[in-house]
Design a protein around this motif. Sequence first.
Motif, PDB file in Angstrom:
ATOM      1  N   ILE A  26       5.219  13.259  13.587  1.00 24.31           N
ATOM      2  CA  ILE A  26       5.073  11.834  13.893  1.00 24.31           C
ATOM      3  C   ILE A  26       6.321  11.369  14.637  1.00 24.31           C
ATOM      4  CG2 ILE A  26       3.516  11.323  12.004  1.00 24.31           C
ATOM      5  CD1 ILE A  26       5.851  10.253  10.416  1.00 24.31           C
ATOM      6  N   GLU A  27       6.134  10.371  15.453  1.00 26.34           N
ATOM      7  CA  GLU A  27       7.238   9.864  16.276  1.00 26.34           C
ATOM      8  C   GLU A  27       8.372   9.347  15.388  1.00 26.34           C
ATOM      9  OE1 GLU A  27       9.275   9.300  19.603  1.00 26.34           O
ATOM     10  OE2 GLU A  27       7.250  10.073  19.630  1.00 26.34           O
ATOM     11  N   GLU A  28       8.044   8.410  14.526  1.00 26.63           N
ATOM     12  CA  GLU A  28       9.048   7.793  13.664  1.00 26.63           C
ATOM     13  C   GLU A  28       8.311   7.070  12.547  1.00 26.63           C
ATOM     14  OE1 GLU A  28      12.255   4.157  13.934  1.00 26.63           O
ATOM     15  OE2 GLU A  28      11.642   5.131  15.779  1.00 26.63           O
ATOM     16  N   ILE A  29       8.959   6.927  11.415  1.00 25.76           N
ATOM     17  CA  ILE A  29       8.364   6.145  10.344  1.00 25.76           C
ATOM     18  C   ILE A  29       9.347   5.053   9.960  1.00 25.76           C
ATOM     19  CG2 ILE A  29       9.127   7.707   8.530  1.00 25.76           C
ATOM     20  CD1 ILE A  29       6.167   6.867   7.404  1.00 25.76           C
ATOM     21  N   ALA A  30       8.873   3.833  10.008  1.00 26.33           N
ATOM     22  CA  ALA A  30       9.693   2.683   9.651  1.00 26.33           C
ATOM     23  C   ALA A  30       8.838   1.764   8.785  1.00 26.33           C
ATOM     24  CB  ALA A  30      10.161   1.955  10.896  1.00 26.33           C
ATOM     25  N   LEU A  31       9.235   1.613   7.551  1.00 24.68           N
ATOM     26  CA  LEU A  31       8.510   0.743   6.627  1.00 24.68           C
ATOM     27  C   LEU A  31       9.335  -0.506   6.375  1.00 24.68           C
ATOM     28  CD1 LEU A  31       7.381   3.454   4.059  1.00 24.68           C
ATOM     29  CD2 LEU A  31       6.039   2.461   5.897  1.00 24.68           C
ATOM     30  N   ASP A  32       8.675  -1.671   6.423  1.00 28.48           N
ATOM     31  CA  ASP A  32       9.377  -2.925   6.179  1.00 28.48           C
ATOM     32  C   ASP A  32       9.829  -3.022   4.734  1.00 28.48           C
ATOM     33  OD1 ASP A  32       8.799  -3.563   8.787  1.00 28.48           O
ATOM     34  OD2 ASP A  32       6.978  -4.665   8.273  1.00 28.48           O
ATOM     35  N   GLN A  33       8.933  -2.624   3.834  1.00 32.64           N
ATOM     36  CA  GLN A  33       9.213  -2.684   2.403  1.00 32.64           C
ATOM     37  C   GLN A  33       8.911  -1.320   1.787  1.00 32.64           C
ATOM     38  OE1 GLN A  33       6.533  -5.589   0.954  1.00 32.64           O
ATOM     39  NE2 GLN A  33       7.230  -7.190   2.336  1.00 32.64           N
ATOM     40  N   PRO A  34       9.615  -0.959   0.725  1.00 36.42           N
ATOM     41  CA  PRO A  34       9.312   0.313   0.064  1.00 36.42           C
ATOM     42  C   PRO A  34       8.073   0.184  -0.825  1.00 36.42           C
ATOM     43  CG  PRO A  34      11.206  -0.722  -0.964  1.00 36.42           C
ATOM     44  CD  PRO A  34      10.830  -1.576   0.205  1.00 36.42           C
ATOM     45  N   LYS A  35       6.903   0.340  -0.235  1.00 39.01           N
ATOM     46  CA  LYS A  35       5.644   0.214  -0.975  1.00 39.01           C
ATOM     47  C   LYS A  35       4.856   1.512  -0.858  1.00 39.01           C
ATOM     48  CE  LYS A  35       5.146  -4.619  -1.167  1.00 39.01           C
ATOM     49  NZ  LYS A  35       4.860  -5.157  -2.440  1.00 39.01           N
ATOM     50  N   THR A  36       4.403   1.993  -2.004  1.00 39.41           N
ATOM     51  CA  THR A  36       3.632   3.231  -2.049  1.00 39.41           C
ATOM     52  C   THR A  36       2.324   3.084  -1.297  1.00 39.41           C
ATOM     53  OG1 THR A  36       4.631   3.703  -4.193  1.00 39.41           O
ATOM     54  CG2 THR A  36       2.673   4.951  -3.624  1.00 39.41           C
ATOM     55  N   LYS A  37       1.732   1.916  -1.336  1.00 32.39           N
ATOM     56  CA  LYS A  37       0.462   1.672  -0.667  1.00 32.39           C
ATOM     57  C   LYS A  37       0.576   1.886   0.848  1.00 32.39           C
ATOM     58  CE  LYS A  37      -3.281  -1.681  -0.649  1.00 32.39           C
ATOM     59  NZ  LYS A  37      -3.724  -2.994  -1.127  1.00 32.39           N
ATOM     60  N   LEU A  38       1.697   1.483   1.429  1.00 27.91           N
ATOM     61  CA  LEU A  38       1.913   1.674   2.870  1.00 27.91           C
ATOM     62  C   LEU A  38       2.008   3.160   3.211  1.00 27.91           C
ATOM     63  CD1 LEU A  38       4.574  -1.117   3.518  1.00 27.91           C
ATOM     64  CD2 LEU A  38       2.145  -1.181   4.079  1.00 27.91           C
ATOM     65  N   MET A  39       2.732   3.918   2.387  1.00 26.55           N
ATOM     66  CA  MET A  39       2.874   5.352   2.648  1.00 26.55           C
ATOM     67  C   MET A  39       1.545   6.071   2.441  1.00 26.55           C
ATOM     68  SD  MET A  39       4.849   7.718   3.681  1.00 26.55           S
ATOM     69  CE  MET A  39       6.467   7.031   3.574  1.00 26.55           C
ATOM     70  N   ALA A  40       0.784   5.670   1.442  1.00 22.85           N
ATOM     71  CA  ALA A  40      -0.536   6.267   1.219  1.00 22.85           C
ATOM     72  C   ALA A  40      -1.445   5.994   2.416  1.00 22.85           C
ATOM     73  CB  ALA A  40      -1.152   5.723  -0.061  1.00 22.85           C
ATOM     74  N   GLY A  41      -1.328   4.828   3.008  1.00 26.86           N
ATOM     75  CA  GLY A  41      -2.095   4.501   4.206  1.00 26.86           C
ATOM     76  C   GLY A  41      -1.705   5.374   5.396  1.00 26.86           C
ATOM     77  N   VAL A  42      -0.419   5.684   5.520  1.00 28.06           N
ATOM     78  CA  VAL A  42       0.048   6.574   6.590  1.00 28.06           C
ATOM     79  C   VAL A  42      -0.548   7.961   6.395  1.00 28.06           C
ATOM     80  CG1 VAL A  42       2.089   7.742   7.519  1.00 28.06           C
ATOM     81  CG2 VAL A  42       2.180   5.296   7.021  1.00 28.06           C
ATOM     82  N   PHE A  43      -0.508   8.469   5.163  1.00 25.04           N
ATOM     83  CA  PHE A  43      -1.070   9.790   4.879  1.00 25.04           C
ATOM     84  C   PHE A  43      -2.565   9.830   5.169  1.00 25.04           C
ATOM     85  CE2 PHE A  43       2.361  10.998   1.558  1.00 25.04           C
ATOM     86  CZ  PHE A  43       3.267  11.221   2.580  1.00 25.04           C
ATOM     87  N   LYS A  44      -3.262   8.770   4.792  1.00 26.03           N
ATOM     88  CA  LYS A  44      -4.710   8.722   5.016  1.00 26.03           C
ATOM     89  C   LYS A  44      -5.025   8.682   6.508  1.00 26.03           C
ATOM     90  CE  LYS A  44      -8.851   6.464   3.429  1.00 26.03           C
ATOM     91  NZ  LYS A  44      -9.432   5.464   2.559  1.00 26.03           N
ATOM     92  N   ALA A  45      -4.242   7.931   7.279  1.00 23.58           N
ATOM     93  CA  ALA A  45      -4.463   7.845   8.720  1.00 23.58           C
ATOM     94  C   ALA A  45      -4.211   9.185   9.407  1.00 23.58           C
ATOM     95  CB  ALA A  45      -3.550   6.773   9.322  1.00 23.58           C
TER      96      ALA A  45
END
Length: 104
Positions: A26-45
């Motif tokens: 992946i190019e880069e990963i930048a999360l605004d907040q440390p939320k597991t739901k956001l990372m799970a969404g990245v994995f699913k995508a």
Amino acid sequence: MPKKARRLARNSAILSKIQSNDLRVIEEIALDQPKTKLMAGVFKALGIDRSVLFALADRNESVERSARNIDRTTLTTVDQLNAWDILRNRTLLVTRAGMEKILA
């Protein structure tokens, strides 16, 4: 084990992931907040549904906090990658900066 042998084993493990189509860059990963739901969404995508080894170029506190509660997820830096961790997990997910660091 000698450093050259460890590096060769790591590179062979990465090559096997490339050949089996289990490497995602992946190019880069930048999360605004440390939320597991956001990372799970990245994995699913990305289509990651099994165990994953996520290798970053450098430590990122936000990403670490987001990924630590996801089942079958291992987070590490590229400097600490080893053949055992690569082969133990189904998918290897690396940032572009991390891949450049491996190839250097």
